[in-house]
Design an enzyme around this catalytic site. Structure first.
Site, PDB file in Angstrom:
ATOM      1  CE  LYS A 287      -3.758  -1.844   2.704  1.00 21.11           C
ATOM      2  NZ  LYS A 287      -4.964  -1.868   1.602  1.00 21.11           N
ATOM      3  NE  ARG A 361     -10.611 -10.201  -1.744  1.00 21.24           N
ATOM      4  CZ  ARG A 361     -11.215  -9.395  -2.657  1.00 21.24           C
ATOM      5  NH1 ARG A 361     -11.226  -9.842  -3.842  1.00 21.24           N
ATOM      6  NH2 ARG A 361     -11.224  -8.073  -2.596  1.00 21.24           N
TER       7      ARG A 361
HETATM    8  N1  BES Z   1      -7.994  -4.241   4.956  1.00 25.58           N
HETATM    9  C1  BES Z   1      -8.221  -3.505   3.481  1.00 25.58           C
HETATM   10  C2  BES Z   1      -9.470  -2.860   3.319  1.00 25.58           C
HETATM   11  C3  BES Z   1      -9.495  -1.492   3.174  1.00 25.58           C
HETATM   12  C4  BES Z   1      -9.006  -0.583   2.409  1.00 25.58           C
HETATM   13  C5  BES Z   1      -9.456  -0.650   4.411  1.00 25.58           C
HETATM   14  C6  BES Z   1      -8.904   0.589   2.662  1.00 25.58           C
HETATM   15  C7  BES Z   1      -9.568   0.591   4.703  1.00 25.58           C
HETATM   16  C8  BES Z   1      -9.330   1.442   3.552  1.00 25.58           C
HETATM   17  C9  BES Z   1      -8.046  -4.820   2.343  1.00 25.58           C
HETATM   18  O1  BES Z   1      -7.334  -5.812   3.071  1.00 25.58           O
HETATM   19  C10 BES Z   1      -7.669  -4.435   1.069  1.00 25.58           C
HETATM   20  O2  BES Z   1      -6.514  -4.101   1.079  1.00 25.58           O
HETATM   21  N2  BES Z   1      -8.611  -4.291   0.308  1.00 25.58           N
HETATM   22  C11 BES Z   1      -8.327  -3.951  -1.210  1.00 25.58           C
HETATM   23  C12 BES Z   1      -8.723  -4.945  -2.114  1.00 25.58           C
HETATM   24  C13 BES Z   1      -8.266  -4.729  -3.451  1.00 25.58           C
HETATM   25  C14 BES Z   1      -6.701  -5.185  -3.610  1.00 25.58           C
HETATM   26  C15 BES Z   1      -9.065  -5.707  -4.295  1.00 25.58           C
HETATM   27  C16 BES Z   1      -8.965  -2.473  -1.384  1.00 25.58           C
HETATM   28  O3  BES Z   1     -10.092  -2.521  -1.046  1.00 25.58           O
HETATM   29  O4  BES Z   1      -8.465  -1.840  -1.790  1.00 25.58           O
HETATM   30 MN    MN Z   2      -5.450  -5.561   2.163  1.00 22.17          MN
END
Ligand code: BES
Ligand code: MN
Ligand code: ZN
Length: 507
Positions: A287, A361
């Protein structure tokens, strides 16, 4: 190491009494907009020779819901303080205005030198809500208002202010349902407090091991059994999906199993599954700096499961509940899973990991497979799964995906009754196309279009043959911005759902 916040205690009781004669440090009553006094405010006003009417007519109390005015030493009234709270227009009262008014009163009481309070706001009649509901909500809000998270401050502010006792003033032939409502509201706030603290603690404190320690402590204090699976156990079980996410981290992963047996041996359990990523860096699909700011909250699902089971055990509900928490960090490293890697999940199906940041997931896949071993009545997973939830629904409602209309109805009802809202999203088979790949049974991500639905669809593939629901709580689990903090949601929804389920089974 377990850290304990020196919790501010507040005790609740229920009594009958005339407002003007109450021997209390502070009497809390409601006033409607347009100088329209509630029954108790009228009684106080009469005893004080119209003093309240005069002050309100002078505009001392704003008409807006939640405005307050603290009055001192009114003649004819036993209590030295009267706290007036605006309820808005009498014919426009809603759950929200009631909760806002109670919240405003709680704030005033927390900052007051009054040691105890007589709380009459609960007399406020609301459409479709009985006194028990109003008392339960008020207890929850008042208790929740004492929550602090200062475990990690080197100097804690010790304030002597704030009421320590609240007496709810209510006249009832049978107080048993009101006492039960009081216990419920208090237990919900206590469950929320646990969830909040776990969410608020940083990733270097709240590790998978810390979650396991918390679960063990919970089991010691309540009638809950706990088992913690280590990496070796997970290997034996074939949890290749969960283990693949843990590979990049130096923190050992844990798979926590909580077992509360309040029901009959033959009662099928409700299984709650909570995503327990104690820090989500994204893994090799790293990230950005900003994207990582809030990632200590990525175990909020796990926190709610612990909070909900704590409350249910405290209440001694006659129901069987299992809590499953796959816990790990998601970190980049020399042994991290790489985009394109294919892993075999506990169910036997293979997953092509195209984005290591869609790790929730992956770990849930194995936890959901494991849930079937309990022959569950329902399986509900709670996870900060996608950023898309926040875009779609904002921060008021969690997203609800389910394969069962029964669960959809029960969860939506529980959400509305606990003021912890959710909203149904579609779970269409067509999402499979998004996740199809030439190399494995399924990919963990697809194209951006429909990626929200696809995230839930992915989970559904591991929950066939069970009544299952998925709550994506990314929007509701923590408050963003300057006053950042865990909300403890959707702990109230889970507790309400379990209580309703338990009551539905009673003859
Ligand atoms: N823990 C995150 C979800 C999340 C994203 C929480 C942004 C708070 C802010 C999850 O593990 C994640 O990174 N999801 C990705 C999925 C994507 C790579 C398909 C997302 O939502 O960006
Ligand atoms: Mn994630
Ligand atoms: Zn995550």
């Amino acid at each position: 190491m377990t850290r304990v916040s020196k919790e501010k205690r507040v005790e609740f009781t229920i009594k009958a009494g005339s407002p003007e004669k109450l021997k209390s440090d502070c009497v809390v009553v409601g006033v409607y907009a347009g100088s329209d006094l509630t029954a108790s405010a009228k009684a106080l006003d009469k005893a004080a020779d119209g003093a309240i009417t005069a002050l309100v007519a002078r505009g001392e109390l704003d008409d807006k819901v939640g405005a307050t005015l603290m009055l001192h030493d009114l003649p004819g009234i036993a209590a030295p303080r009267v706290l007036l709270v605006s309820l808005g227009k009498a014919d426009e009262l809603t759950d929200k205005s009631y909760r806002d008014a109670v919240g405003a009163a709680a704030k005033q009481l927390a900052g007051s030198v009054a040691a105890d309070a007589a709380f009459i706001l609960t007399e406020t009649e609301l459409p479709h809500r009985d006194l028990a509901w109003r008392i339960s909500q008020a207890a929850q809000i008042l208790k929740d208002s004492t929550y602090r998270c200062d475990e990690l401050k080197s100097k804690r502010e010790e304030s002597k202010k704030g009421v320590k006792k609240v007496v709810f003033i209510a006249k009832a032939k049978d107080t048993a349902p009101l006492e039960a409502a009081l216990r419920r509201g208090t237990a919900i706030a206590e469950g929320m407090a646990l969830a909040k603290t776990l969410g608020n603690l940083p990733g270097n404190v709240c590790t998978p091991t810390y979650l396991a320690t918390t679960a063990r402590k919970l089991a010691k204090d309540h009638k809950i059994k706990v088992e913690v699976l280590e990496k070796g156990d997970m290997e034996k079980l074939g949890m290749g999906a969960l283990l693949s996410v843990a590979r990049g981290s130096h923190e050992p992963p844990k798979f926590i199993i909580l077992n509360y047996k309040g029901g009959k041996a033959k009662d099928k359990p409700v299984v709650l599954v909570g995503k327990g990523i104690t820090f989500d860096s994204g893994g090799l699909s790293l990230k950005s700096t900003e994207g990582m700011f809030d990632m200590k909250y990525d175990m909020s699902g796990a926190a709610c499961v612990l909070g909900a089971i704590k409350a249910i055990a405290k209440l001694g509900e006659e129901i069987n509940v299992i809590g499953l928490i796959p816990a790990t960090e998601n970190m980049p490293g020399g042994s991290s899973i790489k985009p394109g890697d294919i892993v075999t999940s506990m169910s036997g199906s293979t997953i092509e990991i195209l984005n290591t940041d869609a790790e929730g997931r992956i770990i849930l896949a194995d936890a959901l497979s494991y849930s079937k071993l309990f022959n569950p009545e329902y399986v509900i997973d709670v996870a900060t799964l996608t950023g898309a939830t926040v875009i779609a629904l904002g921060t008021k409602r969690a997203a609800l995906f389910t394969n069962s209309s029964e669960l959809q109805e029960a969860l939506t009802k529980a959400a509305n009754n606990s003021n912890d809202f959710c909203w149904s999203m579609p779970l269409d088979d067509e999402y499979f196309e998004n996740l199809s790949t030439n190399f494995a049974d399924m990919a963990n991500v697809g194209p951006p279009e429909g990626s929200f639905g696809a995230s839930a669809y992915f989970l559904s593939r591991f929950t066939q043959d069970v009544k299952w629901a998925h709550l994506d709580i990314t929007g509701v689990a923590w408050q963003r911005g300057k006053d950042k903090r865990s909300t403890g949601r959707p702990t109230p929804l889970l507790i309400q759902f379990l209580i309703d389920h338990c009551n539905a089974k009673k003859p």
